[in-house]
Structures are given as structure tokens and as C-alpha cells.
Motif scaffolding. Sequence first.
Motif, mmCIF file in Angstrom:
data_model
loop_
_atom_site.group_PDB
_atom_site.id
_atom_site.type_symbol
_atom_site.label_atom_id
_atom_site.label_comp_id
_atom_site.label_asym_id
_atom_site.label_seq_id
_atom_site.Cartn_x
_atom_site.Cartn_y
_atom_site.Cartn_z
ATOM 1 N N THR A 4 0.857 -1.243 -0.218
ATOM 2 C CA THR A 4 -0.035 0.102 0.089
ATOM 3 C C THR A 4 0.927 1.150 0.158
ATOM 4 O O THR A 4 0.683 2.266 -0.494
ATOM 5 N N GLU A 7 2.457 1.722 -3.761
ATOM 6 C CA GLU A 7 1.058 2.264 -4.387
ATOM 7 C C GLU A 7 1.124 3.927 -3.936
ATOM 8 O O GLU A 7 0.972 4.579 -4.917
ATOM 9 N N TYR A 8 1.057 4.193 -2.927
ATOM 10 C CA TYR A 8 0.842 5.592 -2.296
ATOM 11 C C TYR A 8 2.147 6.454 -3.021
ATOM 12 O O TYR A 8 1.902 7.408 -3.427
ATOM 13 N N GLU A 10 3.784 5.631 -5.685
ATOM 14 C CA GLU A 10 3.831 5.697 -6.893
ATOM 15 C C GLU A 10 2.617 6.990 -7.475
ATOM 16 O O GLU A 10 2.822 7.739 -8.596
ATOM 17 N N SER A 11 1.705 7.056 -6.633
ATOM 18 C CA SER A 11 0.566 8.162 -6.770
ATOM 19 C C SER A 11 1.017 9.690 -6.445
ATOM 20 O O SER A 11 0.337 10.428 -6.785
ATOM 21 N N LEU A 12 2.406 9.914 -5.871
ATOM 22 C CA LEU A 12 2.494 11.124 -5.398
ATOM 23 C C LEU A 12 2.695 11.987 -6.638
ATOM 24 O O LEU A 12 3.286 11.896 -7.775
ATOM 25 N N PRO A 13 2.229 13.246 -6.449
ATOM 26 C CA PRO A 13 2.231 14.198 -7.640
ATOM 27 C C PRO A 13 3.355 15.088 -7.945
ATOM 28 O O PRO A 13 3.370 15.999 -8.108
ATOM 29 N N LYS A 18 9.309 10.546 -12.385
ATOM 30 C CA LYS A 18 8.329 9.649 -13.130
ATOM 31 C C LYS A 18 8.790 8.347 -12.535
ATOM 32 O O LYS A 18 9.809 7.715 -12.504
ATOM 33 N N LEU A 21 6.113 1.414 -10.907
ATOM 34 C CA LEU A 21 5.981 0.590 -10.058
ATOM 35 C C LEU A 21 6.007 -0.864 -10.478
ATOM 36 O O LEU A 21 5.188 -1.148 -11.518
ATOM 37 N N GLN A 40 6.285 0.818 -19.160
ATOM 38 C CA GLN A 40 5.722 1.670 -18.452
ATOM 39 C C GLN A 40 6.357 3.045 -18.912
ATOM 40 O O GLN A 40 5.719 4.181 -19.119
#
Length: 196
Positions: A4, A7-8, A10-13, A18, A21, A40
Amino acid sequence: GKSTFAEYLESLPESNWKIILVQAEPDMRKEKLAHEIIQQALPDKAEAVARSIALLHKYLELASQNEFVPVFIIDDADKLPLETLKFLLELATLRYAESQFRIVLFADESLTDRLNDPGLNNLASGMVYNLHMPSLSRDQLSEYINTRLNAAGEISDYPFDEDTLDSIFRLSAGLPAGINIAARQVMQNNFTSPEP
């Protein structure tokens, strides 16, 4: 737990990161890992697995030219073969102008021992930093389960009483993977048990 968190991240803006994951697998050789990354990073060039390692070099050059930081997050990195771990550490030493790959390995504690292997120790020295996620407390376990249940959707009947949560805590030792397994088992048992 760690997945988790991966995944968090990976989602950071972050505007100049770049992030890629990759879910590690026990049979993942370096060519397959490189191909997962290239699929990817450069999806229009990801046809041939055999070219993937060479394309990683091109990707680093592209990162330098476009001023972004390439970050590879490998979840369950403890499952990787030793040769693939060595490849990742070698990738982290590559430079193109001011650019380099940043590699984050999410794994259980067995990875620390593997990185101390004589074949990896020299590469890992000075480059590896460990962050250990502690086990959840009993209160955190309740919050964790509530968060997971809310994410799953609306729950009409809360499936756990305090005694059951205490049992899950004892069985799992506060580790998220164990919590998930024990909670799922309780819910399956409740679902399949006949009504009194």
C-alpha cells in the motif's frame, strides 16, 4: 502495509519524478524486469524483451534531457533472484550527465541478509538505506481494518467484535499481511456459517 505504501508513493504528484512501480516475481530475470520498466516508461518501444536493457540506457538519457528523475519502485523485491538484485544495484550506479536512476525496494527483512551477500555487498555499500515499518499496535489494527473495509464499500454489518480483533492482533503480530489473512478468514467463516 508495504505494498500500500509503494502504491501511495507511485501516486505522489511530484512534478519532476517519473515513478514506475513493478511487482517482483521469484523468476524475474533482469531482462524481464527491464521489460516491465520499459513497458511503463516507453510503451511505444516496448515490443522486444531483448532490447529492454539497452532501452533503459536511452531512458536515462531522456531523463537527463527532459530534467526528470526516474524512480523505480520494486514491490516484493525479496522475491527477486540474486542476479536481478545485482542488476538493480548496477542500474543505480549508472549516470548520464546529472541524471541517475533512483531505486526503491519494498521487501521483508530477508532482503537485508541478501544484500549482505559477497556478490552484492560492494555494490550496496553506501547506497542502501533501510527503513523498517514497525508492526501495528492494537488500536492501529482497528483503524487499519476500518480503512480496508471502507475502501471495499458499504458494510451493513461490521464483521468483528473486540474479542475477534484481539485474536486477529495476536495471530498477525500486527503485521498488515497477517491482519489481512486473519480478517479474511474470519469473514469467510462468518459468511459460510449457517444462521443459528
